[in-house]
Design a protein around this motif. Structure first.
Motif, PDB file in Angstrom:
ATOM      1  N   ARG A 232     112.680  -5.517 -41.860  1.00 24.67           N
ATOM      2  CA  ARG A 232     112.928  -6.502 -40.806  1.00 24.67           C
ATOM      3  C   ARG A 232     114.223  -6.199 -40.063  1.00 24.67           C
ATOM      4  NH1 ARG A 232     111.160 -12.046 -44.056  1.00 24.67           N
ATOM      5  NH2 ARG A 232     108.893 -11.703 -43.901  1.00 24.67           N
ATOM      6  N   SER A 233     115.226  -5.749 -40.797  1.00 26.96           N
ATOM      7  CA  SER A 233     116.488  -5.369 -40.152  1.00 26.96           C
ATOM      8  C   SER A 233     116.271  -4.184 -39.220  1.00 26.96           C
ATOM      9  CB  SER A 233     117.537  -5.020 -41.212  1.00 26.96           C
ATOM     10  OG  SER A 233     117.791  -6.119 -42.053  1.00 26.96           O
ATOM     11  N   ALA A 234     115.476  -3.209 -39.683  1.00 28.81           N
ATOM     12  CA  ALA A 234     115.175  -2.048 -38.849  1.00 28.81           C
ATOM     13  C   ALA A 234     114.420  -2.469 -37.595  1.00 28.81           C
ATOM     14  CB  ALA A 234     114.357  -1.027 -39.642  1.00 28.81           C
ATOM     15  N   TYR A 235     113.453  -3.371 -37.754  1.00 29.24           N
ATOM     16  CA  TYR A 235     112.692  -3.839 -36.595  1.00 29.24           C
ATOM     17  C   TYR A 235     113.616  -4.496 -35.574  1.00 29.24           C
ATOM     18  CZ  TYR A 235     108.595  -3.347 -39.680  1.00 29.24           C
ATOM     19  OH  TYR A 235     107.634  -2.876 -40.524  1.00 29.24           O
ATOM     20  N   LEU A 236     114.551  -5.301 -36.057  1.00 31.35           N
ATOM     21  CA  LEU A 236     115.473  -5.989 -35.156  1.00 31.35           C
ATOM     22  C   LEU A 236     116.329  -4.985 -34.387  1.00 31.35           C
ATOM     23  CD1 LEU A 236     116.821  -8.534 -34.066  1.00 31.35           C
ATOM     24  CD2 LEU A 236     118.317  -8.526 -36.073  1.00 31.35           C
ATOM     25  N   LEU A 237     116.858  -3.993 -35.082  1.00 32.45           N
ATOM     26  CA  LEU A 237     117.697  -2.991 -34.423  1.00 32.45           C
ATOM     27  C   LEU A 237     116.892  -2.171 -33.416  1.00 32.45           C
ATOM     28  CD1 LEU A 237     119.832  -1.765 -37.453  1.00 32.45           C
ATOM     29  CD2 LEU A 237     120.619  -3.113 -35.504  1.00 32.45           C
ATOM     30  N   ILE A 238     115.659  -1.856 -33.757  1.00 36.26           N
ATOM     31  CA  ILE A 238     114.804  -1.103 -32.832  1.00 36.26           C
ATOM     32  C   ILE A 238     114.518  -1.932 -31.587  1.00 36.26           C
ATOM     33  CG2 ILE A 238     112.509  -0.095 -32.516  1.00 36.26           C
ATOM     34  CD1 ILE A 238     112.626   0.595 -35.558  1.00 36.26           C
ATOM     35  N   ALA A 239     114.250  -3.225 -31.776  1.00 39.62           N
ATOM     36  CA  ALA A 239     113.985  -4.103 -30.628  1.00 39.62           C
ATOM     37  C   ALA A 239     115.200  -4.175 -29.706  1.00 39.62           C
ATOM     38  CB  ALA A 239     113.612  -5.501 -31.123  1.00 39.62           C
ATOM     39  N   VAL A 240     116.373  -4.286 -30.291  1.00 34.97           N
ATOM     40  CA  VAL A 240     117.603  -4.315 -29.487  1.00 34.97           C
ATOM     41  C   VAL A 240     117.763  -3.002 -28.721  1.00 34.97           C
ATOM     42  CG1 VAL A 240     120.125  -4.372 -29.606  1.00 34.97           C
ATOM     43  CG2 VAL A 240     118.770  -5.986 -30.957  1.00 34.97           C
ATOM     44  N   ALA A 241     117.470  -1.882 -29.397  1.00 32.04           N
ATOM     45  CA  ALA A 241     117.589  -0.575 -28.745  1.00 32.04           C
ATOM     46  C   ALA A 241     116.644  -0.464 -27.555  1.00 32.04           C
ATOM     47  CB  ALA A 241     117.300   0.536 -29.755  1.00 32.04           C
ATOM     48  N   VAL A 242     115.426  -0.962 -27.709  1.00 33.34           N
ATOM     49  CA  VAL A 242     114.456  -0.912 -26.607  1.00 33.34           C
ATOM     50  C   VAL A 242     114.964  -1.719 -25.419  1.00 33.34           C
ATOM     51  CG1 VAL A 242     112.151  -1.588 -25.853  1.00 33.34           C
ATOM     52  CG2 VAL A 242     112.459  -0.510 -28.075  1.00 33.34           C
ATOM     53  N   LEU A 243     115.424  -2.927 -25.679  1.00 37.77           N
ATOM     54  CA  LEU A 243     115.868  -3.805 -24.591  1.00 37.77           C
ATOM     55  C   LEU A 243     117.088  -3.239 -23.873  1.00 37.77           C
ATOM     56  CD1 LEU A 243     115.403  -7.292 -26.300  1.00 37.77           C
ATOM     57  CD2 LEU A 243     113.977  -6.261 -24.517  1.00 37.77           C
ATOM     58  N   LEU A 244     118.049  -2.742 -24.654  1.00 37.25           N
ATOM     59  CA  LEU A 244     119.264  -2.204 -24.039  1.00 37.25           C
ATOM     60  C   LEU A 244     119.010  -0.875 -23.331  1.00 37.25           C
ATOM     61  CD1 LEU A 244     121.959  -2.958 -26.784  1.00 37.25           C
ATOM     62  CD2 LEU A 244     121.502  -4.216 -24.670  1.00 37.25           C
ATOM     63  N   GLY A 245     117.982  -0.157 -23.774  1.00 37.28           N
ATOM     64  CA  GLY A 245     117.725   1.159 -23.204  1.00 37.28           C
ATOM     65  C   GLY A 245     116.752   1.179 -22.048  1.00 37.28           C
TER      66      GLY A 245
END
Length: 249
Positions: A232-245
């Protein structure tokens, strides 16, 4: 050497890219996947996709002394080698796409691939059939194309391995070893097609330390009893990366 140093230091956003590299290594260490899913959307905000792909592939050298030694004891060698070989054969096509496609278009493609992968992971979609050699070869071939074009070697193989019939530890080890060795095997192919530039080499070498530190820390934090929390932590970080990128500029 002087030219290499100057080319690397001239990269825009060098410090943020190194911080992103640490975060990517951290997730890779504790989740067994996700380095490129975090790195590529964010790193390409500052550097050209071809530089980012080559730099990340070079950074994978750090995995050989951080996460691979432990994973290699649990890996399934035959199936993993088959997938690596298939990916190696198709990667030149993906690298050609990387070399010939507009960087902005590649950023959108990368963001879309990461978002689709995240959706698949979060909704529980998996490859459910018992995989044979042909299926493994096909997954490896698809990974080679996608990885060569976008640096995202993980999406296809992650969904494939997470739905595997083996233990969670074996699937995690297979994914780690496959992604690490494929990243390293991309380097000569990138060089052959003229994409292993001085900037990419310098960036990759600079990223070795933060990537290794992130992997080490992530591996130290990994506790099988808390695997769901890590995912779940990995999913959250990936989601943030997508939005910021997202290339909205």
């Amino acid at each position: 050497m002087t030219e290499l140093i100057h080319a690397t230091l001239a990269l825009p956003g060098l410090l943020p890219v190194l911080l992103v590299t640490f975060a990517a290594g951290l997730v890779y260490g504790f989740a067994g996947f996700g380095a490129a899913l975090i790195y590529m959307p964010l790193a390409t905000v500052w550097v050209d996709p071809s530089v980012a792909v080559a730099g990340l592939s070079l950074s994978a050298l750090a995995s050989l002394v951080t996460v691979v030694p432990r994973a290699i004891r649990q890996v399934e060698p035959g199936p993993t080698l088959l997938m690596v070989a298939a990916a190696f054969l198709t990667a030149p096509l993906g690298i050609w796409v990387l070399r010939s496609t507009d960087p902005l278009a590649l950023r959108w493609i990368t963001s879309a691939c990461v978002a689709l992968t995240l959706a698949g992971l979060m909704t529980g979609w998996r490859y459910r059939a018992v995989p044979g050699r042909l299926a493994r070869a096909a997954v490896g071939a698809a990974t080679g194309i996608v990885g060569g074009a976008t640096g995202l070697s993980g999406p296809v193989v992650i969904l494939f391995h997470l739905g595997g019939q083996g233990s969670a530890a074996a699937n995690r080890a297979n994914t780690l070893v496959f992604l690490t060795f494929l990243s390293l095997l991309l380097l000569p192919q990138l060089a052959f097609q003229g994409l292993l530039s001085a900037q990419a080499i310098g960036l990759g070498l600079l990223q070795l330390l933060p990537y290794a530190a992130g992997c080490r820390l992530g591996q130290a934090l990994f506790d099988p009893a808390r695997e769901r929390l890590y995912r779940r932590s990995a999913y959250l970080l990936i989601a943030v990366a997508v939005l910021l990128g997202l290339p909205l500029e």
